[in-house]
Design a protein around this motif. Structure first.
Motif, PDB file in Angstrom:
ATOM      1  N   ILE A  29      -8.446 -12.716 -27.973  1.00  0.00           N
ATOM      2  CA  ILE A  29      -9.122 -11.493 -28.420  1.00  0.00           C
ATOM      3  C   ILE A  29      -9.922 -11.826 -29.674  1.00  0.00           C
ATOM      4  O   ILE A  29      -9.381 -12.357 -30.642  1.00  0.00           O
ATOM      5  N   ILE A  30     -11.214 -11.518 -29.631  1.00  0.00           N
ATOM      6  CA  ILE A  30     -12.088 -11.680 -30.803  1.00  0.00           C
ATOM      7  C   ILE A  30     -12.414 -10.298 -31.331  1.00  0.00           C
ATOM      8  O   ILE A  30     -12.968  -9.463 -30.605  1.00  0.00           O
ATOM      9  N   ASP A  31     -12.046 -10.029 -32.579  1.00  0.00           N
ATOM     10  CA  ASP A  31     -12.416  -8.750 -33.176  1.00  0.00           C
ATOM     11  C   ASP A  31     -13.697  -8.928 -33.982  1.00  0.00           C
ATOM     12  O   ASP A  31     -13.781  -9.771 -34.874  1.00  0.00           O
ATOM     13  N   ASN A  32     -14.690  -8.098 -33.650  1.00  0.00           N
ATOM     14  CA  ASN A  32     -16.032  -8.245 -34.215  1.00  0.00           C
ATOM     15  C   ASN A  32     -16.204  -7.458 -35.519  1.00  0.00           C
ATOM     16  O   ASN A  32     -17.143  -6.666 -35.665  1.00  0.00           O
ATOM     17  N   GLY A  33     -15.299  -7.672 -36.461  1.00  0.00           N
ATOM     18  CA  GLY A  33     -15.450  -7.039 -37.776  1.00  0.00           C
ATOM     19  C   GLY A  33     -15.120  -5.567 -37.791  1.00  0.00           C
ATOM     20  O   GLY A  33     -15.802  -4.779 -38.474  1.00  0.00           O
ATOM     21  N   ALA A  55     -15.462 -11.634 -39.876  1.00  0.00           N
ATOM     22  CA  ALA A  55     -15.742 -10.830 -41.060  1.00  0.00           C
ATOM     23  C   ALA A  55     -16.831  -9.793 -40.796  1.00  0.00           C
ATOM     24  O   ALA A  55     -16.884  -8.758 -41.452  1.00  0.00           O
ATOM     25  N   GLY A  56     -17.707 -10.076 -39.847  1.00  0.00           N
ATOM     26  CA  GLY A  56     -18.786  -9.152 -39.522  1.00  0.00           C
ATOM     27  C   GLY A  56     -19.076  -9.173 -38.040  1.00  0.00           C
ATOM     28  O   GLY A  56     -18.582 -10.018 -37.298  1.00  0.00           O
ATOM     29  N   ASN A  57     -19.888  -8.214 -37.611  1.00  0.00           N
ATOM     30  CA  ASN A  57     -20.237  -8.094 -36.206  1.00  0.00           C
ATOM     31  C   ASN A  57     -21.502  -8.893 -35.929  1.00  0.00           C
ATOM     32  O   ASN A  57     -22.595  -8.512 -36.326  1.00  0.00           O
ATOM     33  N   ALA A  58     -21.353 -10.019 -35.243  1.00  0.00           N
ATOM     34  CA  ALA A  58     -22.499 -10.865 -34.920  1.00  0.00           C
ATOM     35  C   ALA A  58     -22.978 -10.645 -33.492  1.00  0.00           C
ATOM     36  O   ALA A  58     -23.846 -11.370 -33.013  1.00  0.00           O
ATOM     37  N   GLY A  59     -22.410  -9.665 -32.803  1.00  0.00           N
ATOM     38  CA  GLY A  59     -22.866  -9.345 -31.464  1.00  0.00           C
ATOM     39  C   GLY A  59     -21.868  -9.708 -30.386  1.00  0.00           C
ATOM     40  O   GLY A  59     -20.986 -10.556 -30.573  1.00  0.00           O
ATOM     41  N   TYR A  60     -22.042  -9.074 -29.228  1.00  0.00           N
ATOM     42  CA  TYR A  60     -21.123  -9.254 -28.100  1.00  0.00           C
ATOM     43  C   TYR A  60     -21.181 -10.679 -27.558  1.00  0.00           C
ATOM     44  O   TYR A  60     -20.157 -11.312 -27.321  1.00  0.00           O
ATOM     45  N   GLY A  61     -22.381 -11.190 -27.342  1.00  0.00           N
ATOM     46  CA  GLY A  61     -22.519 -12.533 -26.802  1.00  0.00           C
ATOM     47  C   GLY A  61     -21.978 -13.589 -27.734  1.00  0.00           C
ATOM     48  O   GLY A  61     -21.291 -14.531 -27.310  1.00  0.00           O
ATOM     49  N   SER A  62     -22.257 -13.434 -29.017  1.00  0.00           N
ATOM     50  CA  SER A  62     -21.772 -14.382 -30.008  1.00  0.00           C
ATOM     51  C   SER A  62     -20.246 -14.421 -30.035  1.00  0.00           C
ATOM     52  O   SER A  62     -19.634 -15.494 -30.092  1.00  0.00           O
ATOM     53  N   ALA A  63     -19.621 -13.252 -29.976  1.00  0.00           N
ATOM     54  CA  ALA A  63     -18.154 -13.193 -29.989  1.00  0.00           C
ATOM     55  C   ALA A  63     -17.571 -13.844 -28.739  1.00  0.00           C
ATOM     56  O   ALA A  63     -16.592 -14.599 -28.813  1.00  0.00           O
ATOM     57  N   PHE A 164     -23.632 -17.379 -23.540  1.00  0.00           N
ATOM     58  CA  PHE A 164     -24.540 -16.259 -23.765  1.00  0.00           C
ATOM     59  C   PHE A 164     -25.637 -16.665 -24.745  1.00  0.00           C
ATOM     60  O   PHE A 164     -25.386 -17.401 -25.708  1.00  0.00           O
ATOM     61  N   ASP A 165     -26.844 -16.164 -24.507  1.00  0.00           N
ATOM     62  CA  ASP A 165     -27.921 -16.328 -25.477  1.00  0.00           C
ATOM     63  C   ASP A 165     -27.715 -15.277 -26.562  1.00  0.00           C
ATOM     64  O   ASP A 165     -27.798 -14.074 -26.306  1.00  0.00           O
ATOM     65  N   TYR A 171     -26.352  -5.507 -24.883  1.00  0.00           N
ATOM     66  CA  TYR A 171     -27.102  -5.161 -23.675  1.00  0.00           C
ATOM     67  C   TYR A 171     -27.985  -6.316 -23.198  1.00  0.00           C
ATOM     68  O   TYR A 171     -28.549  -7.060 -23.996  1.00  0.00           O
ATOM     69  N   TYR A 172     -28.085  -6.412 -21.887  1.00  0.00           N
ATOM     70  CA  TYR A 172     -28.897  -7.402 -21.175  1.00  0.00           C
ATOM     71  C   TYR A 172     -28.388  -8.827 -21.337  1.00  0.00           C
ATOM     72  O   TYR A 172     -28.956  -9.740 -20.738  1.00  0.00           O
ATOM     73  N   GLU A 173     -27.327  -9.031 -22.115  1.00  0.00           N
ATOM     74  CA  GLU A 173     -26.790 -10.386 -22.192  1.00  0.00           C
ATOM     75  C   GLU A 173     -26.149 -10.781 -20.867  1.00  0.00           C
ATOM     76  O   GLU A 173     -26.152 -11.959 -20.490  1.00  0.00           O
ATOM     77  N   ASP A 174     -25.615  -9.796 -20.129  1.00  0.00           N
ATOM     78  CA  ASP A 174     -25.032 -10.110 -18.822  1.00  0.00           C
ATOM     79  C   ASP A 174     -26.120 -10.360 -17.772  1.00  0.00           C
ATOM     80  O   ASP A 174     -25.977 -11.241 -16.916  1.00  0.00           O
ATOM     81  N   ASP A 175     -27.240  -9.614 -17.846  1.00  0.00           N
ATOM     82  CA  ASP A 175     -28.382  -9.917 -16.981  1.00  0.00           C
ATOM     83  C   ASP A 175     -28.844 -11.355 -17.198  1.00  0.00           C
ATOM     84  O   ASP A 175     -29.031 -12.119 -16.244  1.00  0.00           O
ATOM     85  N   ASP A 176     -29.046 -11.698 -18.454  1.00  0.00           N
ATOM     86  CA  ASP A 176     -29.555 -13.024 -18.796  1.00  0.00           C
ATOM     87  C   ASP A 176     -28.589 -14.121 -18.375  1.00  0.00           C
ATOM     88  O   ASP A 176     -28.997 -15.158 -17.846  1.00  0.00           O
ATOM     89  N   LEU A 177     -27.289 -13.890 -18.583  1.00  0.00           N
ATOM     90  CA  LEU A 177     -26.294 -14.894 -18.199  1.00  0.00           C
ATOM     91  C   LEU A 177     -26.328 -15.136 -16.688  1.00  0.00           C
ATOM     92  O   LEU A 177     -26.339 -16.289 -16.236  1.00  0.00           O
TER      93      LEU A 177
END
Length: 297
Positions: A29-33, A55-63, A164-165, A171-177
């Motif tokens: 589990i990654i908690d995004n801040g 420490a902060g929210n860097a995005g869904y794909g990054s997490a 993930f990019d 949003y759209y990270e799953d389309d791109d993946l």
């Protein structure tokens, strides 16, 4: 197989998550801040999970990329906090993955309730006349897009395409993946015999600020995706239409006292302005900071 979850101010979902994840021995589990008590609840209710706080929210794909770097199993299930799946259904996905060696992504048929299905697969967003109705197939089908709320990934394929990019914050990270999986020669499949239940829109606590951020990122990510897969000309045309429509829409909906529509068009217009002037506006993004492991198993 490892289950991967990304949380963000998801404390109200932890009880349901705990019931689902208790059945699976390998969980990251990654908690995004989160600014609420999500991590405390996870540590208490899901003690066997490997919990990493950012420490902060860097995005869904990054997490998810960070979580996938910790995965040591051949397969990983990306599961939204508001999505539930039973072991038998997960086994069905695993069987499908093993029956199709070229599959990189396999998803279940998602349901809002026992009788209401959710669109879980479709053709690429940029194809003409993409069917927006929810048709539940009666056999395994290939698709350009598999819903990102519940995806079984072949770990090797995910790493091969670079995950993930992270330009897509939300949003759209799953389309791109899925599209990059296909470009690399992997299949994206829907296995309708597997069922998952997805509440939708509940992965973070609702508020005017969160609503604005989500709608901003929908418009921002769509603009990026259009430019990438349809070309710069299509991207410019889409952006022009958005900016022309945004201000009048905000004015009209303000007069009509339709707050949700005001927030939507204000967010979309802000995203268009940011794209038009090349500004790096990513509301909701926290400072990039090292993650800190809370517990390990």
């Amino acid at each position: 197989m490892t289950v991967v979850c990304v949380t963000y101010n998801s404390s109200t979902l932890v009880e349901a998550m705990a019931s689902t994840l208790a059945r699976f021995p390998h969980v990251v589990i990654i908690d995004n801040g989160s600014s609420d008590d999500t991590t405390a609840h996870i540590a208490q209710r899901i003690p066997h999970a490997r919990l990493v706080t950012r420490a902060g929210n860097a995005g869904y794909g990054s997490a998810n990329n960070q979580a996938m770097a910790l995965v040591q199993t051949p397969f990983a299930l990306l599961l939204n906090p508001d999505c539930l799946i039973a072991p038998d259904d997960l086994q069905c996905l695993l069987d499908c993955m093993r029956d199709h060696p070229q599959a990189g992504v396999v998803g279940p048929q998602n349901w809002r309730s026992e009788t209401v299905p959710q669109i879980s697969h479709r053709e690429a967003f940029f194809k003409p006349d993409v069917d927006s109705t929810c048709t539940v197939p009666d056999k395994v089908v290939a698709a350009d897009w598999i819903h990102g709320c519940c995806q079984l990934l072949r770990t090797r394929a995910f790493r091969e395409i670079g995950g993930f990019d992270e330009i897509f914050f939300l949003y759209y990270e799953d389309d791109d993946l899925c599209l990059r999986m296909a470009q690399a020669g992997y299949q994206c499949l829907l296995q309708p015999a597997a069922r998952a239940f997805h509440k939708g829109g509940a992965s973070s606590a609702p508020s005017i600020r969160i609503d604005f951020i989500k709608r901003f990122h929908y418009a921002r990510s769509r603009q990026i995706a259009i430019r990438r897969y349809m070309g710069k000309g299509a991207g410019r045309l889409h952006l022009a239409k958005l900016m022309i429509a945004a201000l009048p829409a905000v004015v009209v909906y303000s007069l009509l006292l339709r707050r949700r529509d005001v927030i939507k068009w204000a967010a979309w217009g802000s995203a268009g302005f940011s794209a038009a002037f090349g500004l790096d506006l990513v509301p909701g993004r926290g400072k990039p900071a090292p993650a800190s492991p809370v517990s390990n198993t």
